[in-house]
Design an enzyme around this catalytic site. Structure first.
Site, mmCIF file in Angstrom:
data_model
loop_
_atom_site.group_PDB
_atom_site.id
_atom_site.type_symbol
_atom_site.label_atom_id
_atom_site.label_comp_id
_atom_site.label_asym_id
_atom_site.label_seq_id
_atom_site.Cartn_x
_atom_site.Cartn_y
_atom_site.Cartn_z
ATOM 1 N N ILE A 142 -20.247 22.548 -88.389
ATOM 2 C CA ILE A 142 -21.234 21.661 -87.787
ATOM 3 C C ILE A 142 -20.667 21.255 -86.426
ATOM 4 C CG2 ILE A 142 -22.315 20.837 -89.903
ATOM 5 C CD1 ILE A 142 -20.585 18.401 -89.865
ATOM 6 N N ASP A 143 -21.549 20.885 -85.508
ATOM 7 C CA ASP A 143 -21.135 20.584 -84.144
ATOM 8 C C ASP A 143 -20.152 19.419 -84.095
ATOM 9 O OD1 ASP A 143 -22.859 22.558 -83.293
ATOM 10 O OD2 ASP A 143 -24.478 21.162 -82.799
ATOM 11 N N LYS A 144 -19.369 19.386 -83.041
ATOM 12 C CA LYS A 144 -18.387 18.316 -82.824
ATOM 13 C C LYS A 144 -19.030 16.937 -82.972
ATOM 14 C CE LYS A 144 -15.690 16.171 -79.110
ATOM 15 N NZ LYS A 144 -15.322 16.226 -77.682
ATOM 16 N N ARG A 243 -31.097 21.171 -83.196
ATOM 17 C CA ARG A 243 -31.221 20.638 -81.836
ATOM 18 C C ARG A 243 -32.159 21.500 -80.996
ATOM 19 N NH1 ARG A 243 -25.069 20.300 -80.120
ATOM 20 N NH2 ARG A 243 -25.952 19.328 -78.233
#
Length: 311
Positions: A142-144, A243
């Site tokens: 998962i993204d930062k 997103r």
């Protein structure tokens, strides 16, 4: 040519004629990403019938493509004593609740302070090696600046099982998100392929020519002040999928520094309002379906309260 380079020689098949060179080469090895192949092309490491070509060159039947593969630079990943929010752990898997701001695995510019550094310290030698030196145990990411649930494999059998479940789309992944705008319908599905943005290479975008299938199901949970709290279920797991998809239907995520509006009166520091809330999968050893759920972090909850109070 460096003696350390492996030279791979391939010939273009008739049914692949007309494909872009970078796309054609990248399909021959799962470790050869499109971006990596494009770098090799720009460095002159890939030739067609002995001549360098551009990434968008269309290959033709019978042409010989020679790839000089540079040696992989192994990262030295150090175990670090970083606190972990462990939701579940046994001899096969570990499920953690990743905080916003933490990178999942080491990479360019992020060799320390990642989730992998922390898990290496916690698990010692008990992690799958399939992901390589830089990504031991990592099955998905998962993204930062996205918080929430992530599963890691502690042995190769578990790793293969979890990856197969992801490919079969049987893993349950549900995200909570706050988006700009009042979505007028209760639920919907975004089915649009995602690939690298051809203009802004660091971004992803809807790409009908070179993108991969991407499907996101969403449901509106609550209308807030000029925003909506939604639940997103992933059918696929492309980079930045939620997103990109929410921007595509004109309801970008609050706080998103890449895909959100350039100006907004809603303050949410440090990234997008996105949280991996539910994770469910079949246990690699027992076959039991396991489901975990964690509520969004404090800053996400504070934003919700603020938006509700403005109604």
């Amino acid at each position: 040519m460096s003696e350390q380079m492996e030279v791979v020689t391939l010939q273009v098949e008739e049914d692949r004629s007309g494909e872009r060179l970078d796309k054609w080469v990248s399909t021959y090895d799962p470790d050869w990403s499109r971006v990596r192949v494009q770098e090799w092309i720009s460095e002159g490491l890939i030739t067609v019938d002995g001549k360098p070509k551009k990434s968008n060159y269309k290959v033709r039947t019978g042409e010989t493509v020679e790839i000089s593969v540079p040696p992989v630079e192994e990262l030295q990943v150090e175990a670090e004593n970083i606190p972990l929010d462990i939701v579940y752990e046994d001899e096969d898997v570990i499920v953690v609740n990743k905080p916003r701001g933490m990178v999942v695995h080491p990479g360019a510019g992020n060799n320390t302070g990642t989730l992998v550094n922390a898990v290496l310290y916690h698990c010692k030698d008990s992690l799958s090696g399939i992901g390589g030196v830089a990504r031991p145990g990592v099955v998905h990411r998962i993204d930062k600046d996205t918080s929430g649930l992530l599963m890691l494999a502690k042995n190769d059998h578990a790793h293969h099982s979890l990856v197969d479940q992801l490919k079969a789309k049987s893993v349950e992944r549900v995200y909570a998100a706050i988006v700009h705008g009042l979505i007028p319908h209760e639920h919907g599905t975004v089915d649009a392929p995602i690939g690298r943005d051809p203009i802004h290479r660091q971004r992803m975008a809807i790409n009908h020519n070179n993108g991969k299938d991407a499907v996101t199901h969403f449901r509106v949970k609550e209308h807030l002040k000029d925003t909506s709290l939604i639940e997103c279920r992933l059918e696929t797991g492309r980079t930045h999928q939620i997103r990109v998809h929410m921007k595509y239907i004109n309801f970008p995520l609050v706080g998103d520094p890449v895909y959100g509006p350039s100006k907004s009166q809603i303050r949410f520091e440090g990234g997008q309002a996105l949280h991996a809330q539910v994770l469910g999968f079949e246990h690699p050893r027992t076959g039991e379906f396991m489901r975990f759920e964690v509520e969004p972090p404090g800053d996400f909850q504070a934003l919700l309260r603020k938006l509700r109070n403005q109604m």
